[in-house]
Design a protein around this motif. Structure first.
Motif: not given
Ligand code: DC
Length: 234
Positions: A117, A188, A52, A195, A138-139, A108
């Motif tokens: 990344r 999202r 973010r 992706r 997420r990962d 996203s």
């Molecule tokens: O957890 P969050 O909603 O604050 O995350 C914001 C965005 O960041 C989410 O839509 C996808 C991305 N994100 C990601 O791709 N990998 C992560 N480890 C954390 C978040």
């Protein structure tokens, strides 16, 4: 010494582990991760805040997301760190700014970019070098810490997630309609799980925690028990 302090010092003498918490948007990952880290006296890292903050910077600088050179140069200008669990961009706390809908609507897409990344994952891995960390995202269980001792995959049904996010934004007096929140979450979820690089996936060795009908206290207790078992067997 108070009971809490005794527990904290016991934890600090024990073997430290890495705890990865992944899941869809607005499942309450950050809440759980923060509370679990506090209970274990671990460091908490909100990896989403890093994506973010990068998005916020790109928006401010009007970076064209298809211009790889501009992205490369912009990333070189970005220094991220956490202070009291709040993200700072180049020394400035921007924790409130990164939660608005404009950032949410672009993050996203920014998080699909390979260089972004790479930039974020490298820093996340560095933060976990001494273990004793709870990181949500997420990962985290698949890419950032594939060897994490405890991996939790958090879920909740979409209607409940939408309502929670909407209530959260209302408390902050944000003028937003529930339909917008729902659309943002759906978009999202779709982008995050489809992706190409590090999509949102449940790691094979992750445990599911569906909190649709579980209180925050209950989910913390469940996760804390799992963590204790892992710590004792490490
Ligand atoms: O957890 P969050 O909603 O604050 O995350 C914001 C965005 O960041 C989410 O839509 C996808 C991305 N994100 C990601 O791709 N990998 C992560 N480890 C954390 C978040």
């Amino acid at each position: 010494m108070k009971a809490k302090q005794i527990i904290r010092s016991l934890h600090s003498e024990m073997q430290k582990i890495i705890i990865a918490i992944d899941g869809f948007s607005s499942t309450g990952k950050s809440t759980l991760a923060k509370q679990l880290a506090a209970k274990l006296n671990y460091t908490y890292v909100d990896s989403g805040a890093m994506y973010r903050a990068i998005t916020y910077y790109f928006l401010q600088q009007h970076i064209n997301l298809s211009d790889t050179q501009a992205i490369h140069e912009a990333l070189q200008q970005i220094k991220l760190h956490f202070e009291d669990n709040k993200i700072c961009l180049n020394g400035v706390n921007i924790d409130a700014e990164i939660r608005d809908l404009n950032v949410a609507n672009h993050v996203s897409q920014v998080a699909t970019l390979e260089e972004v990344r790479h930039f974020a994952v490298q820093q996340q891995q560095q933060l976990g070098i001494d273990k004793g960390i709870v990181m949500d995202g997420r990962d985290i269980g698949t890419t950032v810490f594939p060897n994490a001792e405890l991996k939790i995959f958090l879920t909740a049904n979409q209607q409940i997630r939408t309502q929670r996010r909407y209530d959260e934004m209302k408390v902050k007096n944000e003028a937003v309609r529930i339909e917008e929140v729902e659309a943002n979450l759906a978009q999202r979820d779709h982008l995050d799980s489809t992706r190409e690089i590090s999509p949102l996936r449940k790691a094979a060795d992750a445990v599911d925690l569906d909190n649709s009908h579980v209180s925050m206290e209950q989910q913390l207790e469940i996760a804390y028990e799992w963590a204790k078992q892992k710590i004792h067997h490490t």
